[in-house]
Scaffold this active site. Sequence first.
Site: not given
Length: 462
Positions: A33, A35, A41, A177, A179, A266-268, A441
């Site tokens: 790793e 990082r 991420t 649009a 997640v 935020a296009t994937g 319940h």
Amino acid sequence: MAEFDVIIIGAGPGGYVCAIRAAQLGLKVACVEVRGTLGGTCLNVGCIPSKALLNATHQLHEVHENFEKMGLMGANPTVDWAKMLAYKDDVINGNTKGIEFLFKKNKITWLKGWATIPAAGQVKVGDDVHTAKNIVIATGSEPSSLPGVTVDEKIIVTSTGALELSEVPKSMVVIGAGVIGLEMGSVYARLGAQVTVVEYLDAITPGMDAEVAKAFQKILTKQGIKFVLGAAVQGAELAETGAKVSYKLRKDDSAHEIAADVVLVATGRKPYVTGLGLEALGVEMLPRGQIKSDDHFATNIKGLYAIGDAIVGPMLAHKAEDEGMALAEILAGKHGHVNYNVIPGVVYTTPEVASVGATEEQLKEQGRAYKVGKFSFMGNARAKAVFQADGFVKLIADKETDRILGCHIIGPAAGDLIHEVCVAMEFGASAQDLALTCHAHPTYSEAVREAALACGDGAIHA
């Protein structure tokens, strides 16, 4: 040089889970790793920090909108953005340190640095070359952008930059649009920003059950988020203050422009496999940048495997985790398996949206006979008591056998409720099996039972 049974490249949810499970099964494991912290991420700049901000801003919404209704009086709190970001960072640190503890507990070697694969069975980290019987690529994904949109992570940002803005913007344009866009858009809308979501398609959340997506958009619109659908973004550029987004409406090709303090792209996401040396190694790739793998996660290079966002399938942390566990079992000589028909998806807005299995649209396309049981949270006493009666549970079952084929929930705690259906589907249960199971319940989960009852003679409280 050190020799291992398996070296995993990447310590995100797929990588670290694969490492821990492999170690539990008696293999000598190393994980690479680059990082300074483990968790990838998801834990560092994705799932976990975004949920922290969603939680904080949901509490703010409750104070402003619902406290007085419950007789909780007093001055409304103001936002200390620096403290909110510090809370988010504390959540990240607690989780990443937890993974570090698990590595030590399971005697997993953390190789710190950038990994390359110079040859089959070899992983180079810095100046050191380590050998392994098996190598697993679990390098995850990175945000994808659009032509004409240059990200600077200050004004024009991806989800990473959106988690670290220097101040709360007065206005934000979200491109996409899906997640990520809707979750981060919700965070800033609750903090007072005017949020406009620009989406290429004519509906939000591509792939979601259409009825749920339509209801979801209505609820988010009531919360103050604006939507521009059927819009092809032409570009985004910095302005004197903030940025401008230009787009064309697909229905008439008319050109439009919208200004905002911040633009969230935020296009994937796309697989992140750069710099591993895969091309030189001769690893077969797919047209969309994923590594080609078989049903056992093996690539065309002997001893080289890939999981998670680096291969085909939904880019979800829990999908990567499942694949990591399954591959560890395979490498230990057992029979690892992932049921891709039972992988839930969740949007952590308020209300939450969760789904598993087939949508109505998919079943219609397949020509499969099905029936639908629906139940509104308006009929759920617990949901009404906490001002979360918007939404419904939609259960889909085979028309002849009554076997559950899918479930789609928009409402309180949907991300938790969906797992009752996941377990049922894993065991091949029918809607009647759920309907005949006693539910406590008052709970939100009663709505799931009522939807199952609606697949038969009818719900009780509808």
